[in-house]
Design a protein around this motif. Structure first.
Motif, short mmCIF file in Angstrom:
data_model
loop_
_atom_site.label_atom_id
_atom_site.label_comp_id
_atom_site.label_asym_id
_atom_site.label_seq_id
_atom_site.Cartn_x
_atom_site.Cartn_y
_atom_site.Cartn_z
N ARG A 282 -18.91 30.94 -8.58
CA ARG A 282 -19.52 30.11 -7.77
C ARG A 282 -20.04 28.65 -8.81
NH1 ARG A 282 -21.69 33.13 -3.89
NH2 ARG A 282 -23.70 32.43 -4.19
N GLY A 283 -19.35 28.72 -9.30
CA GLY A 283 -19.46 27.36 -10.27
C GLY A 283 -18.77 26.47 -9.38
N ILE A 284 -18.40 26.67 -8.54
CA ILE A 284 -17.26 25.26 -7.20
C ILE A 284 -18.87 24.93 -6.62
CG2 ILE A 284 -16.93 27.32 -5.42
CD1 ILE A 284 -14.31 24.43 -6.58
N SER A 285 -18.43 23.69 -6.26
CA SER A 285 -19.52 22.90 -5.86
C SER A 285 -19.12 23.26 -4.36
CB SER A 285 -19.72 21.16 -6.33
OG SER A 285 -17.95 20.59 -5.33
N PRO A 286 -20.48 22.74 -3.37
CA PRO A 286 -20.46 23.20 -1.88
C PRO A 286 -19.14 22.04 -1.62
CG PRO A 286 -22.98 23.04 -2.81
CD PRO A 286 -22.41 22.33 -3.68
N ASP A 287 -19.47 20.72 -1.73
CA ASP A 287 -18.65 19.89 -1.43
C ASP A 287 -16.73 20.22 -1.61
OD1 ASP A 287 -20.31 18.05 -0.61
OD2 ASP A 287 -19.83 16.76 -2.04
N ALA A 288 -16.73 20.93 -3.30
CA ALA A 288 -15.15 21.14 -3.53
C ALA A 288 -14.75 22.49 -3.07
CB ALA A 288 -15.14 21.17 -4.81
N ALA A 289 -16.08 23.35 -2.40
CA ALA A 289 -15.37 24.81 -1.10
C ALA A 289 -15.84 23.70 0.41
CB ALA A 289 -17.12 25.26 -1.51
N ALA A 290 -16.05 23.33 0.44
CA ALA A 290 -15.96 22.61 1.97
C ALA A 290 -14.49 22.72 1.99
CB ALA A 290 -16.83 22.14 2.57
N ALA A 291 -14.12 21.44 1.35
CA ALA A 291 -12.77 20.94 1.21
C ALA A 291 -11.46 22.04 1.09
CB ALA A 291 -12.64 19.75 -0.34
N LEU A 292 -11.70 23.05 0.17
CA LEU A 292 -11.07 23.85 -0.33
C LEU A 292 -10.97 24.84 1.24
CD1 LEU A 292 -11.80 25.21 -4.16
CD2 LEU A 292 -9.30 23.40 -2.47
N ARG A 293 -11.61 24.62 1.66
CA ARG A 293 -11.71 25.88 3.02
C ARG A 293 -10.96 24.99 4.38
NH1 ARG A 293 -17.19 26.89 1.98
NH2 ARG A 293 -17.89 29.43 1.39
N GLY A 294 -11.05 24.00 3.94
CA GLY A 294 -9.81 23.42 5.16
C GLY A 294 -8.69 22.41 4.60
N ALA A 295 -8.17 23.53 3.37
CA ALA A 295 -7.43 23.08 2.62
C ALA A 295 -5.65 24.50 2.53
CB ALA A 295 -6.89 22.18 1.50
N VAL A 296 -6.92 25.53 2.63
CA VAL A 296 -6.38 26.91 1.68
C VAL A 296 -6.58 27.87 3.31
CG1 VAL A 296 -5.97 26.72 -0.33
CG2 VAL A 296 -8.12 27.73 1.12
N ARG A 297 -5.93 28.99 3.35
CA ARG A 297 -6.13 29.55 4.87
C ARG A 297 -7.51 30.74 4.78
NH1 ARG A 297 -2.19 35.08 7.06
NH2 ARG A 297 -3.43 35.17 8.84
N HIS A 298 -7.84 31.55 3.27
CA HIS A 298 -8.86 31.66 2.27
C HIS A 298 -9.44 31.43 1.78
CE1 HIS A 298 -7.85 34.53 6.33
NE2 HIS A 298 -6.98 35.26 5.87
N LEU A 299 -11.15 31.11 1.60
CA LEU A 299 -11.16 30.91 0.17
C LEU A 299 -11.99 31.92 0.14
CD1 LEU A 299 -11.97 28.83 -1.87
CD2 LEU A 299 -14.05 27.66 -0.41
N HIS A 300 -11.85 32.74 -1.00
CA HIS A 300 -13.24 33.77 -1.49
C HIS A 300 -13.91 32.74 -2.70
CE1 HIS A 300 -10.56 36.92 0.19
NE2 HIS A 300 -10.92 35.97 0.88
N ILE A 301 -15.12 33.04 -2.74
CA ILE A 301 -15.73 32.53 -4.22
C ILE A 301 -17.02 33.81 -4.12
CG2 ILE A 301 -18.04 31.50 -4.30
CD1 ILE A 301 -17.39 29.29 -2.48
N THR A 302 -16.86 34.57 -6.00
CA THR A 302 -17.59 35.72 -6.32
C THR A 302 -18.41 35.90 -6.21
OG1 THR A 302 -17.89 34.14 -8.26
CG2 THR A 302 -15.73 35.69 -8.71
N SER A 303 -19.26 37.04 -5.56
CA SER A 303 -20.46 37.11 -5.21
C SER A 303 -21.62 37.34 -6.85
CB SER A 303 -20.95 38.49 -4.80
OG SER A 303 -20.16 39.11 -4.88
N PRO A 304 -22.67 37.28 -6.25
CA PRO A 304 -23.25 37.79 -7.77
C PRO A 304 -22.76 39.51 -8.17
CG PRO A 304 -25.34 36.54 -5.58
CD PRO A 304 -23.43 37.33 -5.23
N ALA A 305 -22.70 40.39 -7.96
CA ALA A 305 -22.22 41.65 -7.97
C ALA A 305 -21.08 41.33 -8.93
CB ALA A 305 -22.03 42.47 -6.62
N THR A 306 -20.18 40.93 -8.22
CA THR A 306 -18.39 40.63 -9.10
C THR A 306 -18.83 39.73 -10.25
OG1 THR A 306 -18.37 38.54 -7.35
CG2 THR A 306 -17.49 40.94 -7.30
N GLN A 307 -19.53 38.50 -10.49
CA GLN A 307 -20.34 37.63 -11.03
C GLN A 307 -20.65 39.10 -12.51
OE1 GLN A 307 -18.89 34.81 -11.60
NE2 GLN A 307 -19.68 33.36 -11.32
#
Length: 273
Positions: free
Chosen positions: A235-260
C-alpha cells in the motif's frame, strides 16, 4: 543456520540498536563466539558494519553498496510479509511453481503449506533451505544448478537450461525494479537470463515487488510489463503509480490492511476481476 541467515539477524540487530556485542549474538544465535566474529568480519569486509572491540557498530553504508541477501532481507520487512501472504492465495493443490531468488519469494517459501502436494522449482539457495525443513515429500523441491550470486541465487547456462525443462503453472518472481518502459529488471545479467527462462516455462508470471521497486531500473531486462499476469505490491505505492501499473499488467493486487497486519485476506485481493 546458514551464514547468510546469521548475518541477516546481525544486521537486523544493528538496524534496531546501532551496536551489537559478540557474546550477546552468540547466545541468541546458539553458535560460538568465533562463528559470530567470522560473520562480523565478513560483513565488515563488505562495508555493511564497523567491527569494534567486542562487537560491531552500524555504519551509514547500508544503502551505499549493491546489497546481498542478508542486507536486503532487513528492508521493508512488513511489506514483503504482506505481499507473500497475498501471493499464497494464488497457490492451489498439486501445482508446480517456480520461486525465483529474492527476499520476498523467500518469505513466500516460509509460508507455503505442507499439505497441498505442490512442487517447487527454484534457483534460490535460501528458498531451498527453507523448504528443506518440511517433512519428507511434503513439498517436492527441484533445485536449479548454476553459479551463486550475492543474492544467494543460482544463475548461468546450467540454471537456465534446467528451468526450460520444467513446465510450471505459476512463476513467482522477485525483481530489482519495476518500470513502465524498462519492465522488470535485475542488476545481474545472468540472473535475468534465468528468470526469463522461468517465465517462458510457466503458464503465468506473478511478480512480487514492494512499492520501493517502482521506477527502479536494473542493468538487465527480464521481461516487459505486458508479460506480467499479476503484480503484487504494498500500500506504499502511490495512486498515480498504481493507475499506471493497472494499465500495464493484467492484474494489480495491492495488500490490504489485513495482510499488512500479517493475516490472509478474507476477500479477493484488489484488482482481481
Amino acid at each position: 543456520m546458514l551464514a547468510a541467515q546469521r548475518q541477516h539477524l546481525i544486521l537486523q540487530e544493528l538496524m534496531a540498536a546501532g551496536t551489537v556485542r559478540v557474546a550477546t549474538l552468540a547466545a541468541r544465535l546458539d553458535v560460538s563466539e568465533m562463528t559470530v566474529r567470522r560473520d562480523i568480519d565478513a560483513l565488515d569486509a563488505g562495508g555493511l558494519l564497523l567491527r569494534v572491540h567486542g562487537g560491531a557498530a552500524r555504519t551509514d553504508s547500508f544503502s551505499a553498496l549493491e546489497p546481498g541477501f542478508a542486507v536486503k532481507s532487513t528492508r521493508d520487512i512488513d511489506a514483503k510479509a504482506a505481499i507473500a501472504a497475498m501471493a499464497l492465495e494464488l497457490i492451489k493443490p498439486g501445482m508446480t511453481v517456480f520461486l525465483s531468488g529474492g527476499t520476498t519469494t523467500f518469505e513466500l517459501a516460509r509460508l507455503l503449506p505442507r499439505n497441498l502436494g505442490i512442487t517447487v522449482a527454484t534457483n534460490s539457495i535460501m528458498v531451498a533451505h527453507s523448504l528443506a525443513s518440511a517433512e519428507p515429500d511434503a513439498i517436492r523441491t527441484l533445485i536449479l544448478g548454476g553459479e551463486r550470486t550475492p543474492s544467494e541465487a543460482l544463475v548461468g547456462p546450467l540454471a537456465a537450461q534446467a528451468a526450460k525443462a520444467i513446465a510450471a503453472d505459476l512463476c513467482f518472481m522477485g525483481v530489482h525494479g519495476v518500470d513502465l518502459v524498462a519492465g522488470i529488471t535485475s542488476p545481474n545479467m545472468l540472473e535475468a537470463e534465468v528468470n526469463a527462462a522461468m517465465i517462458t516455462a510457466s503458464g503465468r508470471l506473478v511478480v512480487l515487488a514492494d512499492s520501493t521497486k517502482y521506477g527502479v531500473v536494473g542493468l538487465a531486462g527480464i521481461a516487459p510489463l505486458s508479460a506480467v499476469d499479476t503484480l503484487i505490491t504494498d500500500r506504499g505505492i502511490s495512486p498515480d503509480a498504481a493507475a499506471a501499473l493497472r494499465g500495464a499488467v493484467r492484474h494489480l493486487h495491492i495488500t490490504s490492511p489485513a495482510t499488512q497486519a500479517g493475516h490472509h485476506p478474507a476477500t479477493a485481493p484488489e484488482g482481481t476481476p
